[in-house]
Design a protein around this motif. Structure first.
Motif, PDB file in Angstrom:
ATOM      1  N   VAL A   1       0.852  -1.186   0.000  1.00  0.00           N
ATOM      2  CA  VAL A   1       0.000   0.000   0.000  1.00  0.00           C
ATOM      3  C   VAL A   1       0.892   1.242   0.000  1.00  0.00           C
ATOM      4  O   VAL A   1       1.827   1.346   0.801  1.00  0.00           O
ATOM      5  CB  VAL A   1      -0.924   0.029   1.230  1.00  0.00           C
ATOM      6  CG1 VAL A   1      -1.885   1.211   1.147  1.00  0.00           C
ATOM      7  CG2 VAL A   1      -1.687  -1.274   1.365  1.00  0.00           C
ATOM      8  N   GLY A   2       0.604   2.194  -0.894  1.00  0.00           N
ATOM      9  CA  GLY A   2       1.411   3.412  -0.916  1.00  0.00           C
ATOM     10  C   GLY A   2       0.845   4.452  -1.853  1.00  0.00           C
ATOM     11  O   GLY A   2      -0.140   4.222  -2.558  1.00  0.00           O
ATOM     12  N   ASP A   3       1.489   5.607  -1.848  1.00  0.00           N
ATOM     13  CA  ASP A   3       1.074   6.749  -2.651  1.00  0.00           C
ATOM     14  C   ASP A   3       2.087   6.962  -3.766  1.00  0.00           C
ATOM     15  O   ASP A   3       3.222   7.383  -3.506  1.00  0.00           O
ATOM     16  CB  ASP A   3       0.983   7.987  -1.759  1.00  0.00           C
ATOM     17  CG  ASP A   3       0.450   9.208  -2.501  1.00  0.00           C
ATOM     18  OD1 ASP A   3       0.443   9.190  -3.751  1.00  0.00           O
ATOM     19  OD2 ASP A   3       0.059  10.177  -1.832  1.00  0.00           O
ATOM     20  N   PRO A   4       1.726   6.686  -5.025  1.00  0.00           N
ATOM     21  CA  PRO A   4       2.685   6.807  -6.126  1.00  0.00           C
ATOM     22  C   PRO A   4       3.072   8.246  -6.452  1.00  0.00           C
ATOM     23  O   PRO A   4       4.045   8.476  -7.169  1.00  0.00           O
ATOM     24  CB  PRO A   4       1.953   6.159  -7.306  1.00  0.00           C
ATOM     25  CG  PRO A   4       0.503   6.336  -6.985  1.00  0.00           C
ATOM     26  CD  PRO A   4       0.405   6.222  -5.485  1.00  0.00           C
ATOM     27  N   GLY A   5       2.326   9.227  -5.940  1.00  0.00           N
ATOM     28  CA  GLY A   5       2.624  10.613  -6.266  1.00  0.00           C
ATOM     29  C   GLY A   5       3.566  11.291  -5.302  1.00  0.00           C
ATOM     30  O   GLY A   5       3.957  12.436  -5.521  1.00  0.00           O
TER      31      GLY A   5
ATOM     32  N   LEU B   1      -7.247  19.631  -8.980  1.00  0.00           N
ATOM     33  CA  LEU B   1      -5.920  20.077  -9.410  1.00  0.00           C
ATOM     34  C   LEU B   1      -4.856  19.038  -9.083  1.00  0.00           C
ATOM     35  O   LEU B   1      -4.038  18.683  -9.947  1.00  0.00           O
ATOM     36  CB  LEU B   1      -5.569  21.403  -8.729  1.00  0.00           C
ATOM     37  CG  LEU B   1      -4.122  21.885  -8.933  1.00  0.00           C
ATOM     38  CD1 LEU B   1      -3.830  22.113 -10.406  1.00  0.00           C
ATOM     39  CD2 LEU B   1      -3.855  23.149  -8.124  1.00  0.00           C
ATOM     40  N   VAL B   2      -4.843  18.534  -7.854  1.00  0.00           N
ATOM     41  CA  VAL B   2      -3.829  17.553  -7.461  1.00  0.00           C
ATOM     42  C   VAL B   2      -3.967  16.279  -8.286  1.00  0.00           C
ATOM     43  O   VAL B   2      -2.977  15.681  -8.720  1.00  0.00           O
ATOM     44  CB  VAL B   2      -3.938  17.253  -5.954  1.00  0.00           C
ATOM     45  CG1 VAL B   2      -2.972  16.147  -5.545  1.00  0.00           C
ATOM     46  CG2 VAL B   2      -3.658  18.519  -5.135  1.00  0.00           C
ATOM     47  N   SER B   3      -5.207  15.860  -8.538  1.00  0.00           N
ATOM     48  CA  SER B   3      -5.437  14.657  -9.343  1.00  0.00           C
ATOM     49  C   SER B   3      -4.916  14.829 -10.766  1.00  0.00           C
ATOM     50  O   SER B   3      -4.189  13.981 -11.291  1.00  0.00           O
ATOM     51  CB  SER B   3      -6.924  14.315  -9.353  1.00  0.00           C
ATOM     52  OG  SER B   3      -7.181  13.198 -10.172  1.00  0.00           O
ATOM     53  N   GLU B   4      -5.270  15.936 -11.397  1.00  0.00           N
ATOM     54  CA  GLU B   4      -4.873  16.157 -12.793  1.00  0.00           C
ATOM     55  C   GLU B   4      -3.372  16.401 -12.933  1.00  0.00           C
ATOM     56  O   GLU B   4      -2.750  15.946 -13.890  1.00  0.00           O
ATOM     57  CB  GLU B   4      -5.648  17.340 -13.362  1.00  0.00           C
ATOM     58  CG  GLU B   4      -7.142  17.070 -13.521  1.00  0.00           C
ATOM     59  CD  GLU B   4      -7.933  18.335 -13.784  1.00  0.00           C
ATOM     60  OE1 GLU B   4      -7.306  19.372 -14.081  1.00  0.00           O
ATOM     61  OE2 GLU B   4      -9.173  18.300 -13.672  1.00  0.00           O
TER      62      GLU B   4
ATOM     63  N   THR C   1      -4.294   7.674 -12.516  1.00  0.00           N
ATOM     64  CA  THR C   1      -5.074   7.104 -11.408  1.00  0.00           C
ATOM     65  C   THR C   1      -5.868   8.236 -10.759  1.00  0.00           C
ATOM     66  O   THR C   1      -5.608   8.610  -9.620  1.00  0.00           O
ATOM     67  CB  THR C   1      -4.155   6.432 -10.369  1.00  0.00           C
ATOM     68  OG1 THR C   1      -3.147   7.383  -9.948  1.00  0.00           O
ATOM     69  CG2 THR C   1      -3.486   5.206 -10.944  1.00  0.00           C
ATOM     70  N   PRO C   2      -6.826   8.790 -11.480  1.00  0.00           N
ATOM     71  CA  PRO C   2      -7.549   9.958 -10.964  1.00  0.00           C
ATOM     72  C   PRO C   2      -8.361   9.636  -9.715  1.00  0.00           C
ATOM     73  O   PRO C   2      -8.742   8.490  -9.477  1.00  0.00           O
ATOM     74  CB  PRO C   2      -8.458  10.339 -12.134  1.00  0.00           C
ATOM     75  CG  PRO C   2      -8.636   9.075 -12.918  1.00  0.00           C
ATOM     76  CD  PRO C   2      -7.343   8.346 -12.792  1.00  0.00           C
TER      77      PRO C   2
END
Length: 442
Positions: free
Chosen positions: A165-169, A222-225, A231-232
């Motif tokens: 589990v993790g955050d790719p961004g 904004l953060v998603s785009e 991976t929106p």
């Protein structure tokens, strides 16, 4: 996730799918991408409880002692009857004394003392030293994108199946030595554990959590785009679910105006005149400190789905983010001079995973004559722009879009290295273009 689907429903369905894959799937691993504030820790705790309830011996791997202690505390609160092991180092004060309040948590520096417990939690660095033990049936690897692949290699022998589990961004794994000699190799030890895992096991199930419960409706798009184009995700709250009110009158200064803009729209950009400056730009540092001082002076009150009656935004609910430690130290000194104590001031690396009502960010490229790979790293800007529940104010020198347009990439292109997308240029331009709509210029 369809536009008509409620956030809670979408998040619930995604979580159920992940747990099915973990508990009943045939693959040896499951990878879960989690955007900022999507409930990653909640998922880890729930998966741990269900694996333990199913009789699976479980080891949990986190990257720092703070993360380990937080997970142990959360698990102990959620499942008071579940015996837990906290494997720690032999250093003085090796764990948070807060864990002593939980009778079911056994702490030890030796894995033998924790044998037979259904769940044992420790850092990747400590797990690497564990030897002469039967493999655990299952593992959960938390913050897997911040784990280097050499760390995964060191602990992979200890478990049969795993949930990653993790955050790719977020920021890439940290290495204290240069890694150019391994670039492009399939066993690059400086690459993230997930990158290497998927390179060798492309058929592993990949899931994602589709909702951020931290970021407000003003920030999630904004953060998603800008940082998660493939991976929106969406915000778990609507435009009217959170408000930030400044209850004291302003003085008409640029600092007060940018606070009013941020309270209204969720974003504010305080733009100083263009100039090449030292890294600890005195004017920018003073402006950051003044934004915090005036935010406290104007007695901001935050209303949200958690606190519909409203809660005062005190110093403990504000953070300042910088790219460098010397910048953070300069901001702390400036805040102290203004009589401000209790505000979290640190680099993106240290603020990663934290959450605040309001954040104030010193832009990584402010005042710079060049655009280095360090300052362009998408993860750094992503962390700084995604810590807030209500509003984010960015302080910067003017001229960054021109710098990005004029400063070419000097990074070598290496065969076998996956091109990271979005790159730093695109992400920075996207964020700045949005912030320009909420700019107050000095």
């Amino acid at each position: 996730m369809s536009a008509e689907q409620e956030p809670a429903e979408a998040a619930g369905l995604a979580t159920e799918q992940i747990l099915r894959d973990t508990l009943r799937g045939s693959a040896r691993g499951v990878v879960v991408d989690s955007p900022p504030g999507a409930g990653k820790s909640t998922l880890v705790v729930r998966a741990a409880r269900e694996l333990a309830a199913a009789g699976r011996r479980l080891m949990i791997v986190a990257q720092t002692n703070a993360q380990v202690d937080d997970l142990v505390d959360r698990l102990a609160v959620a499942e008071p009857e579940l015996p837990l092991g906290r494997l720690h180092s032999s250093d003085p004060s090796p764990y948070d004394p807060l864990l002593d309040r939980h009778e079911q948590v056994r702490k030890s520096a030796k894995i033998g003392d924790l044998a037979g417990l259904p769940v044992v939690v420790s850092t990747a660095a400590k797990w690497a030293w564990v030897k002469d033990t039967e493999p655990w049936e299952h593992a959960i690897v938390d913050e897997a994108y911040q784990m280097r692949s050499d760390s995964l290699l060191a602990v992979g022998r200890l478990f049969e199946r795993a949930l990653f589990v993790g955050d790719p961004g977020q920021l890439d794994p940290f290495a204290v030595v240069g890694s150019e000699q391994w670039a492009g190799l399939s066993y690059d030890p400086s690459a993230s554990a997930v990158t290497t895992l998927l390179a060798h096991n492309p058929d592993l199930p990949q899931r994602r959590l589709p909702v951020s419960w931290r970021l407000p409706a003003s920030a999630a798009p904004l953060v998603s785009e800008a940082f998660y184009p493939f991976t929106p995700f969406r915000s778990g709250t609507g435009p009217d679910d959170r408000t930030l009110r400044l209850t004291a009158a302003g003085d008409g200064s640029p600092v007060d105006r940018v606070l009013e803009v941020a309270a209204e729209s969720g974003w504010g950009l305080l733009e100083l005149p263009p100039r090449h400056t030292p890294r600890t730009d005195p004017e920018a540092v003073a402006a950051v400190a003044q934004v915090v001082r005036r935010l406290l002076d104007r007695r901001a009150v935050a209303h949200s789905e958690r606190e519909p009656e409203g809660t005062a935004v005190g110093a403990d609910r504000i953070a300042v983010g910088t790219a460098h430690r010397d910048q953070a130290a300069a901001v702390r000194a400036a805040l102290t001079a203004l009589g401000v104590e209790g505000v979290s001031v640190d680099t993106a690396n240290r603020l990663q995973g934290m959450e605040f009502d309001v954040t104030v960010v010193l832009h990584p490229l402010s005042g710079r004559p060049d655009a280095t790979a360090f300052h362009l790293e998408t993860g750094r800007l992503c962390v700084l722009a995604s810590r807030h529940r209500h509003a984010c104010v960015v302080v910067t020198r003017a001229g960054i879009p021109e710098l990005l347009d004029e400063y070419p990439s000097a990074e070598p292109v290496r065969l076998g290295v996956e091109v990271k997308f979005p790159d730093g240029w695109e992400a920075h331009q996207a964020v700045l273009a949005h912030l320009a709509e909420h700019a107050v210029r000095v």
